[in-house]
Scaffold this motif. Sequence first.
Motif, mmCIF file in Angstrom:
data_model
loop_
_atom_site.group_PDB
_atom_site.id
_atom_site.type_symbol
_atom_site.label_atom_id
_atom_site.label_comp_id
_atom_site.label_asym_id
_atom_site.label_seq_id
_atom_site.Cartn_x
_atom_site.Cartn_y
_atom_site.Cartn_z
ATOM 1 N N SER A 1 0.817 -1.213 0.000
ATOM 2 C CA SER A 1 0.000 0.000 0.000
ATOM 3 C C SER A 1 0.855 1.269 0.000
ATOM 4 C CB SER A 1 -0.920 0.028 1.226
ATOM 5 O OG SER A 1 -0.166 0.270 2.406
ATOM 6 N N GLY A 2 2.137 1.132 0.341
ATOM 7 C CA GLY A 2 3.013 2.297 0.450
ATOM 8 C C GLY A 2 3.184 2.786 1.878
ATOM 9 N N ARG A 3 2.405 2.257 2.813
ATOM 10 C CA ARG A 3 2.532 2.664 4.211
ATOM 11 C C ARG A 3 3.686 1.903 4.872
ATOM 12 N NH1 ARG A 3 -3.070 2.579 3.381
ATOM 13 N NH2 ARG A 3 -4.092 4.497 4.026
ATOM 14 N N VAL A 4 4.385 2.575 5.771
ATOM 15 C CA VAL A 4 5.492 1.987 6.520
ATOM 16 C C VAL A 4 5.362 2.450 7.965
ATOM 17 C CG1 VAL A 4 8.008 1.888 6.758
ATOM 18 C CG2 VAL A 4 6.989 2.032 4.480
ATOM 19 N N GLN A 5 5.695 1.583 8.900
ATOM 20 C CA GLN A 5 5.710 1.962 10.316
ATOM 21 C C GLN A 5 6.880 1.269 11.000
ATOM 22 O OE1 GLN A 5 1.958 0.767 12.089
ATOM 23 N NE2 GLN A 5 2.571 -1.358 12.306
ATOM 24 N N HIS A 6 7.248 1.774 12.176
ATOM 25 C CA HIS A 6 8.330 1.201 12.959
ATOM 26 C C HIS A 6 7.803 0.881 14.353
ATOM 27 C CE1 HIS A 6 10.382 3.243 9.706
ATOM 28 N NE2 HIS A 6 11.401 2.432 9.927
ATOM 29 N N HIS A 7 8.140 -0.314 14.837
ATOM 30 C CA HIS A 7 7.752 -0.698 16.189
ATOM 31 C C HIS A 7 8.571 0.069 17.211
ATOM 32 C CE1 HIS A 7 4.814 -3.873 16.131
ATOM 33 N NE2 HIS A 7 5.443 -4.461 15.130
ATOM 34 N N ALA A 8 7.941 0.363 18.295
ATOM 35 C CA ALA A 8 8.627 0.996 19.418
ATOM 36 C C ALA A 8 8.843 -0.039 20.514
ATOM 37 C CB ALA A 8 7.786 2.158 19.941
ATOM 38 N N ALA A 9 9.577 0.332 21.539
ATOM 39 C CA ALA A 9 9.824 -0.553 22.678
ATOM 40 C C ALA A 9 8.486 -1.046 23.218
ATOM 41 C CB ALA A 9 10.599 0.198 23.744
ATOM 42 N N PRO A 10 8.389 -2.232 23.737
ATOM 43 C CA PRO A 10 9.469 -3.089 24.208
ATOM 44 C C PRO A 10 10.064 -3.997 23.121
ATOM 45 C CG PRO A 10 7.408 -4.106 24.788
ATOM 46 C CD PRO A 10 7.080 -2.803 24.083
ATOM 47 N N LEU A 11 9.495 -4.014 21.917
ATOM 48 C CA LEU A 11 10.059 -4.839 20.855
ATOM 49 C C LEU A 11 11.309 -4.174 20.293
ATOM 50 C CD1 LEU A 11 6.836 -5.792 18.841
ATOM 51 C CD2 LEU A 11 8.112 -7.228 20.433
ATOM 52 N N PRO A 12 12.219 -4.976 19.741
ATOM 53 C CA PRO A 12 13.343 -4.357 19.026
ATOM 54 C C PRO A 12 12.793 -3.576 17.829
ATOM 55 C CG PRO A 12 13.737 -6.705 19.395
ATOM 56 C CD PRO A 12 12.307 -6.429 19.767
#
Length: 177
Positions: free
Chosen positions: A130-141
């Motif tokens: 779809s073109g969307r991107v996200q980044h996980h935050a803590a507590p995950l790497p």
Amino acid sequence: MTTWKTAYRGIMPDEYLDALKVEPDAVAGKETRLANALAEGRTPLLVGEIGGRVVGFVDFGRCRDERIGGGEIFAVYVLPEAQASGLGHALMTAAVERLRADGHEEIGLWSASGNAQARRFYERFGFVLSGRVQHHAAPLPPVEEVHYRLPSSTNATTAGHDSRGVGPFDADSPGRS
């Protein structure tokens, strides 16, 4: 934990994956939350079994992000020994059929950008970026995720999959790939 340790090896730090373990209190809490969600109809969950043993599941529902809308596949996991049995396709097909029956024209999901095996699976099923991107935050790497959507013109039947055998699933039934 088994599927995470396999699916995310090389994507998440080995130290993090190696430290993952099943905590009885955490399992009890998750079972209670899941039972409540299922009883209230908030979280559809389908499981796949082989020989009476649960070896995979798919969790799905209304998209959590109102800006995206539609339906969402929250998670689909199959134990390594049951992968390539057709179970993943059957679970995904059943989830898509239910989401479409609930009126969701488009269905999305998030995948770790480095998870080539999962991304191939989604793309073979008919999902497109779809073109969307996200980044996980803590507590995950930190992990970059890319968003996929299944256009309304794509359905499980045209993708060449069906939901026969979902819960319980018989890996020896005809029509499995």
